[in-house]
Design a protein around this motif. Structure first.
Motif, PDB file in Angstrom:
ATOM      1  N   ALA A  48      23.608  32.151 110.979  1.00  0.00           N
ATOM      2  CA  ALA A  48      23.909  31.541 111.179  1.00  0.00           C
ATOM      3  C   ALA A  48      24.722  31.055 112.499  1.00  0.00           C
ATOM      4  O   ALA A  48      24.472  29.847 113.299  1.00  0.00           O
ATOM      5  N   LEU A  49      25.686  31.930 112.920  1.00  0.00           N
ATOM      6  CA  LEU A  49      25.922  31.513 114.169  1.00  0.00           C
ATOM      7  C   LEU A  49      25.628  31.875 114.926  1.00  0.00           C
ATOM      8  O   LEU A  49      25.822  31.171 116.190  1.00  0.00           O
ATOM      9  N   SER A  50      24.583  32.201 115.053  1.00  0.00           N
ATOM     10  CA  SER A  50      23.506  32.242 116.241  1.00  0.00           C
ATOM     11  C   SER A  50      22.814  31.121 116.257  1.00  0.00           C
ATOM     12  O   SER A  50      22.483  30.644 118.012  1.00  0.00           O
ATOM     13  N   ILE A  51      22.861  30.593 115.924  1.00  0.00           N
ATOM     14  CA  ILE A  51      21.430  28.722 115.287  1.00  0.00           C
ATOM     15  C   ILE A  51      22.794  27.907 116.340  1.00  0.00           C
ATOM     16  O   ILE A  51      22.283  26.641 116.811  1.00  0.00           O
ATOM     17  N   GLY A  52      23.857  27.963 115.636  1.00  0.00           N
ATOM     18  CA  GLY A  52      25.111  27.380 116.136  1.00  0.00           C
ATOM     19  C   GLY A  52      26.533  26.540 115.383  1.00  0.00           C
ATOM     20  O   GLY A  52      27.278  25.923 115.737  1.00  0.00           O
ATOM     21  N   ALA A  53      26.052  27.729 114.391  1.00  0.00           N
ATOM     22  CA  ALA A  53      27.162  27.204 113.593  1.00  0.00           C
ATOM     23  C   ALA A  53      28.892  28.024 113.851  1.00  0.00           C
ATOM     24  O   ALA A  53      28.512  28.710 114.631  1.00  0.00           O
TER      25      ALA A  53
END
Length: 267
Positions: free
Chosen positions: A91-96
């Motif tokens: 999630a963080l790597s995708i843009g969260a």
């Protein structure tokens, strides 16, 4: 803060806010607009929010990826009932901007939400420095040249909001929504009156034009007005190039809970 909370209606048809968000709303520090996942991109293009909160049983990055692929820059926090380190990392790597468990304590959740909004506005701490002015968000105090500026609670809210959104123009409607959301809102002229009073108080400190008025749009913080006189004169003599002008759509934050469909329940 004005939040768009996207519930997970694939699980028990439940799109209610988690406990932490509900507590924040009760305390009167955030405005929550509940939504399902359908049409979220269009909603974000049409209306301005400080932050998107995606609530899910487990982190599912499809909606997150759709928002980011649509070039929506609004910060996003994901709240999941259960998750693995790998799911959080994805999630963080995708843009969260953050991914937390739904059992998070309200005080920590609020702190995380505020930190995301501050970073999005270009601030890295609870103390906002604009030249000669310091806004202490934690103590709700404003100082100019280390001297306290006497403001009413509503006047402080106006200064804090314009400082947090220093690169954006805020409409009267946005300011009203933040100051009086959840209550009976007065006429829009009250914003003009408050801005006028704040200007008069700041003139006593030699701040001639703390806010710029963009007619038909709203108000914006004038950072140049808070530059120390000596630094201002040096900058002027070093370069005669006119400063570039910025324009932006208004973004608001508020203190009410908005539920467009039915009465909102707390998990």
């Amino acid at each position: 803060m004005r939040l768009l909370c996207i519930g997970d209606n694939s699980t028990h048809g439940d799109i209610r806010p988690c406990h932490g968000l509900a507590e924040a709303a009760v305390e009167g520090v955030v405005s929550i607009t509940m939504s399902g996942p359908e049409g979220v991109v269009e909603t974000l293009r049409r209306s301005q929010y400080d932050l998107v909160v995606i609530q899910q049983a487990r982190p599912d990055t499809r909606l997150l990826r759709h928002i980011r692929n649509s070039r929506i820059p609004t910060p996003i926090m994901m709240i999941a009932r259960a998750s693995t380190p790998a799911e959080v990392a994805a999630a963080l790597s995708i843009g969260a901007d953050d991914c937390v468990n739904a059992s998070i304590e309200p005080v920590e959740l609020l702190a995380r939400l505020r930190a995301i909004v501050r970073r999005a506005g270009g601030h890295d701490s609870l103390t906002l420095h604009i030249g000669r002015m310091v806004v202490d968000v934690d103590r709700r105090q404003v100082q100019i040249d280390n001297q306290p500026l006497a403001l009413t609670p509503r006047e402080y809210d106006v200064v804090e909001l314009l400082t947090l959104r220093k690169n954006q123009v805020l409409s009267k409607e946005a300011l009203l929504d933040n100051l009086y959301a959840g209550q009976e809102e007065p006429h829009g002229k009250i914003i003009d009156v408050m801005v006028c009073k704040i200007r008069k108080k700041m003139r006593d400190f030699g701040i001639k034009d703390p806010f710029t008025t963009q007619w038909g749009i709203g108000y914006r913080l004038n950072e140049q007005a808070f530059i120390p006189l000596g630094a201002r004169m040096n900058a002027h003599s070093a370069s005669s190039t006119p400063a570039s002008r910025e324009t932006s759509l208004p973004v608001t934050r508020g203190i009410n809970v908005i539920s467009p469909a039915t009465k909102m329940d707390v998990l």
